[in-house]
Design a protein around this motif. Structure first.
Motif, PDB file in Angstrom:
ATOM      1  N   LYS A  75      74.472  28.899 -27.804  1.00  0.00           N
ATOM      2  CA  LYS A  75      73.101  28.795 -27.697  1.00  0.00           C
ATOM      3  C   LYS A  75      72.461  28.476 -29.256  1.00  0.00           C
ATOM      4  O   LYS A  75      73.261  28.340 -30.160  1.00  0.00           O
ATOM      5  N   GLU A  76      71.249  27.949 -29.060  1.00  0.00           N
ATOM      6  CA  GLU A  76      70.845  27.519 -30.471  1.00  0.00           C
ATOM      7  C   GLU A  76      70.894  28.344 -31.599  1.00  0.00           C
ATOM      8  O   GLU A  76      71.256  27.838 -32.691  1.00  0.00           O
ATOM      9  N   ALA A 123      71.091  29.194 -18.808  1.00  0.00           N
ATOM     10  CA  ALA A 123      70.645  29.323 -20.276  1.00  0.00           C
ATOM     11  C   ALA A 123      70.533  27.737 -20.861  1.00  0.00           C
ATOM     12  O   ALA A 123      71.270  26.711 -19.921  1.00  0.00           O
ATOM     13  N   LYS A 124      70.012  27.463 -21.791  1.00  0.00           N
ATOM     14  CA  LYS A 124      70.156  26.177 -22.493  1.00  0.00           C
ATOM     15  C   LYS A 124      71.367  26.374 -23.649  1.00  0.00           C
ATOM     16  O   LYS A 124      71.487  27.170 -24.524  1.00  0.00           O
ATOM     17  N   TRP A 125      72.242  25.236 -23.494  1.00  0.00           N
ATOM     18  CA  TRP A 125      73.460  25.216 -24.325  1.00  0.00           C
ATOM     19  C   TRP A 125      73.452  24.066 -25.025  1.00  0.00           C
ATOM     20  O   TRP A 125      72.921  23.156 -24.570  1.00  0.00           O
TER      21      TRP A 125
END
Length: 160
Positions: A126-127, A151-153
């Motif tokens: 993750k960010e 999720a955003k990866w």
């Protein structure tokens, strides 16, 4: 912390730590860990304090330069002769975080991969963890195609 190989007897501890570290949609199921340990135990290290596992790192081999979501669910995509190590997860129980244990696990894992002449180590994060992985030499390859757990990866690569 002692870093050691994982055995099937560690399955309950590993599954419990995973559940404590990741949201349910992202956490690997106990059956998935059982398969990972059975298929590629060399890709698994545990960190132990006073005889109790407090963290672990695990992965598989591939020739792909990115992680496909299916790889998180099944070792069918593991290639024993793959040039790239995929890290599925680096987990440290919340009671033991911020003490350097994850760094120790990662450094040992990187060292083993170098010794085995692995070309690259790849992972998604993750960010908020990009800077953490960059300290090991990983390069942010941008937003991942992975949508694991909704999720955003970000794809990260460490060239060895």
């Amino acid at each position: 912390m002692i870093i050691r190989d994982v055995s099937i007897e560690d399955l309950d501890s590993i599954s419990s730590i995973e559940a404590d570290c990741f949201p349910k949609a992202e956490a690997a199921a106990k059956e998935v860990f059982k398969e990972r340990i059975s298929v590629f135990p060399e890709g698994f290290l545990a960190g132990e304090i006073d005889g109790k596992i407090i963290g672990f790192i695990n992965g598989g081999l591939t020739d792909s330069n990115s992680i496909k979501d299916e790889f998180f669910e099944s070792m069918d995509f593991h290639n024993p002769n793959g040039k790239n190590m995929v890290i599925f997860g680096l987990d440290v129980h919340p009671n033991h975080q911020k003490k350097g244990y994850a760094t120790e696990l990662m450094n040992q894992f990187i060292s083993i991969c170098r010794d085995k002449n692995i070309s690259n180590i790849i992972l998604t994060c993750k960010e908020h963890l990009i800077k953490y992985y960059e300290q090991f030499g990983y390069v942010n390859e941008d937003v991942s195609e992975s949508v694991h757990g909704g999720a955003k990866w970000y794809d990260m690569t460490l060239k060895l």
